[in-house]
Design an enzyme around this catalytic site. Structure first.
Site, short mmCIF file in Angstrom:
data_model
loop_
_atom_site.label_atom_id
_atom_site.label_comp_id
_atom_site.label_asym_id
_atom_site.label_seq_id
_atom_site.Cartn_x
_atom_site.Cartn_y
_atom_site.Cartn_z
N LYS A 10 52.30 24.04 48.00
CA LYS A 10 52.79 24.97 46.96
C LYS A 10 54.02 25.76 47.42
CE LYS A 10 48.18 25.83 44.93
NZ LYS A 10 47.23 25.31 45.92
N THR B 96 44.62 28.68 38.72
CA THR B 96 43.44 28.83 37.86
C THR B 96 42.68 30.13 38.18
OG1 THR B 96 42.35 27.30 39.38
CG2 THR B 96 43.00 26.43 37.26
N ASP C 123 49.10 19.71 49.52
CA ASP C 123 49.12 20.83 48.56
C ASP C 123 49.60 22.10 49.26
OD1 ASP C 123 48.51 22.55 46.43
OD2 ASP C 123 46.37 22.60 46.90
N HIS D 288 57.43 27.77 47.63
CA HIS D 288 58.05 28.76 46.73
C HIS D 288 58.98 29.63 47.56
CE1 HIS D 288 57.26 32.05 43.42
NE2 HIS D 288 58.54 31.79 43.60
N ASP D 289 60.31 29.38 47.45
CA ASP D 289 61.29 30.15 48.23
C ASP D 289 62.64 29.95 47.56
OD1 ASP D 289 62.68 31.48 50.38
OD2 ASP D 289 61.08 30.86 51.75
N ASP E 16 38.77 20.88 51.95
CA ASP E 16 38.86 22.30 52.34
C ASP E 16 37.93 22.56 53.52
OD1 ASP E 16 40.78 22.91 50.39
OD2 ASP E 16 39.23 23.12 48.86
N LYS F 80 43.12 15.63 49.30
CA LYS F 80 44.06 16.75 49.21
C LYS F 80 43.95 17.61 50.46
CE LYS F 80 43.44 20.64 46.59
NZ LYS F 80 43.82 21.80 47.40
N GLY G 211 36.44 19.39 44.86
CA GLY G 211 36.13 19.84 46.21
C GLY G 211 34.65 19.95 46.45
N ARG G 212 34.12 21.18 46.27
CA ARG G 212 32.75 21.48 46.66
C ARG G 212 31.66 20.58 46.07
NH1 ARG G 212 34.13 27.65 45.71
NH2 ARG G 212 35.58 26.54 44.37
O1 C5P Z 1 35.77 23.13 45.38
P1 C5P Z 1 36.62 22.98 44.15
O2 C5P Z 1 36.32 21.71 43.36
O3 C5P Z 1 36.62 24.21 43.27
O4 C5P Z 1 38.09 22.80 44.74
C1 C5P Z 1 39.24 22.75 43.95
C2 C5P Z 1 40.44 22.62 44.83
O5 C5P Z 1 41.60 22.71 44.00
C3 C5P Z 1 40.58 23.72 45.88
O6 C5P Z 1 41.21 23.13 47.01
C4 C5P Z 1 41.48 24.73 45.23
O7 C5P Z 1 42.25 25.47 46.15
C5 C5P Z 1 42.41 23.81 44.41
N1 C5P Z 1 43.09 24.41 43.28
C6 C5P Z 1 42.42 25.07 42.25
N2 C5P Z 1 43.13 25.60 41.20
C7 C5P Z 1 44.48 25.48 41.18
C8 C5P Z 1 45.16 24.83 42.22
C9 C5P Z 1 44.43 24.30 43.26
O8 C5P Z 1 41.20 25.14 42.25
N3 C5P Z 1 45.16 25.95 40.14
#
Ligand code: C5P
Length: 230
Positions: A60, A117, A58, A62-63, A10, A31, A208-209
């Protein structure tokens, strides 16, 4: 898609991603979301592939079914490892998405997002007018995804167990919301450790983070990888 933790890249630009990836001397699973893809496009995907990384694109989708099918024909040519759609698009849309993908690509896996989520039970009821629990809503979409012949779903690790019991361990459960012990929760609500995600039936974790914002991303990644692989 290899069974490594999938690092959510990200970042705002290709330069930032490259600087980040230069800290690793191994092939990774990454990702790419819409923020980066809309700016950097297909060429950037090719450059990541050349570095040997597995890619979860990723976007997603939807259409209407026909539009998603044609969009998937385009994505098929990128030859990434994993793509996704929203299960809320419906059975026909998911079936057509897979058909479009398979027209030019026999290998790329395709999964569906169940409920984001970030969605709360109050939003589910008041905005989407779905009068069940989040777990039931997620399980319902997981069943629909399975029926459409897709390879799995994106869900919370806390929902993975139920989905595994009903749809089997092979059905992919790709789970964000992963935090190693002691890591900042950020804006994620329903989190588990990599070890717990595995016990609950996640087949792949997205992190991610805890890696991208770490002072030492390479060692944070190694720790998460060891916890995940056991
Ligand atoms: O930084 P973090 O570990 O929270 O990143 C989680 C990644 O997963 C982000 O790119 C977020 O957009 C993605 N994601 C999520 N929940 C979902 C689908 C995707 O956190 N249901």
């Amino acid at each position: 898609m290899r069974n490594l933790p999938i690092i959510a890249l990200d970042f705002k630009s290709a330069e930032e991603v490259n600087t980040f990836l230069d800290q690793f001397d191994e092939e990774l699973c990454v990702k790419i979301g819409m923020e980066l893809f809309y700016q950097t496009g297909p060429e950037f995907i090719q450059s990541l592939k050349k570095r040997g990384h597995d890619i979860f694109l990723d976007l997603k989708l939807h259409d209407i079914p026909n539009t998603v099918s044609k969009a998937m024909e385009g994505l098929a040519r990128l030859d990434v490892d994993l793509v996704n759609v929203h299960a809320a698009g419906g059975l026909k849309m998911m079936e057509e998405a897979k058909k479009g993908l398979r027209k030019y690509n026999p290998d790329t896996k395709i999964i569906a997002v169940t409920q984001l989520t970030s969605t709360t039970e109050a939003q589910l009821r008041e905005e989407q007018n779905i009068q069940t629990s989040i777990e039931e809503a997620v399980l319902h979409y997981a069943r629909l995804t399975h029926k459409a012949g897709l390879d799995g779903v994106v869900c919370s690790p806390l929902e993975a167990e139920l989905i595994s019991q009903e749809l089997g361990p092979e059905f992919m459960k790709v789970t964000p919301g992963i935090r190693p012990k002691g890591a900042a929760q950020n804006d994620q609500q329903r989190i588990t450790t990599p070890e717990d995600a595995k016990v609950l039936g996640s087949t792949h974790i997205v992190v991610g983070r805890p890696i991208t914002q770490s002072d030492d991303p390479a060692s944070s990644y190694q720790n998460i990888k060891e916890s995940w692989l056991g």
